[in-house]
Design a protein around this motif. Structure first.
Motif: not given
Length: 108
Positions: A106, A92-94
């Motif tokens: 991360c 995800t980029t959330e």
């Protein structure tokens, strides 16, 4: 005479070391300034809500808001993450927060 010679040598060595340290400090300050500019440029691209979360965590976690996931564990507190959470961090980029220490996770 011998003591004066030793004193002079010590003072010369101290002055040389002081000059080297001053130069090194100036170099570090220049690098720090460049990094601060780079940091601001990157943060300008981050959505406001995510930036607010990051800044809040940064203040609360003594400057360390982000943890790199290492072998499916939080790199800051060491707590093992579920497979689902680990996969979410990778895909995800959330923002995904560690359920133990609260830092932003991360993938490596």
């Amino acid at each position: 005479a011998q003591l004066q010679l030793q004193l002079d040598q010590s003072e010369t060595a101290a002055a040389t070391a002081h000059g080297s340290l001053r130069l090194e400090r100036e170099q570090h300050q220049l690098v720090r300034g460049n990094l601060a500019g780079d940091r601001e440029a990157v943060l300008a691209q981050v959505p406001p809500a995510d930036r607010e979360t990051y800044e809040r965590l940064r203040a609360a976690k003594k400057g360390r808001a982000v943890a790199i996931m290492d072998d499916n564990a939080c790199g800051a507190c060491g707590v093992e993450l579920s497979s689902a959470l680990s996969q979410t961090v990778r895909q995800t980029t959330e923002l995904v927060l560690c359920r133990n220490c609260g830092r932003i996770l991360c993938a490596n």
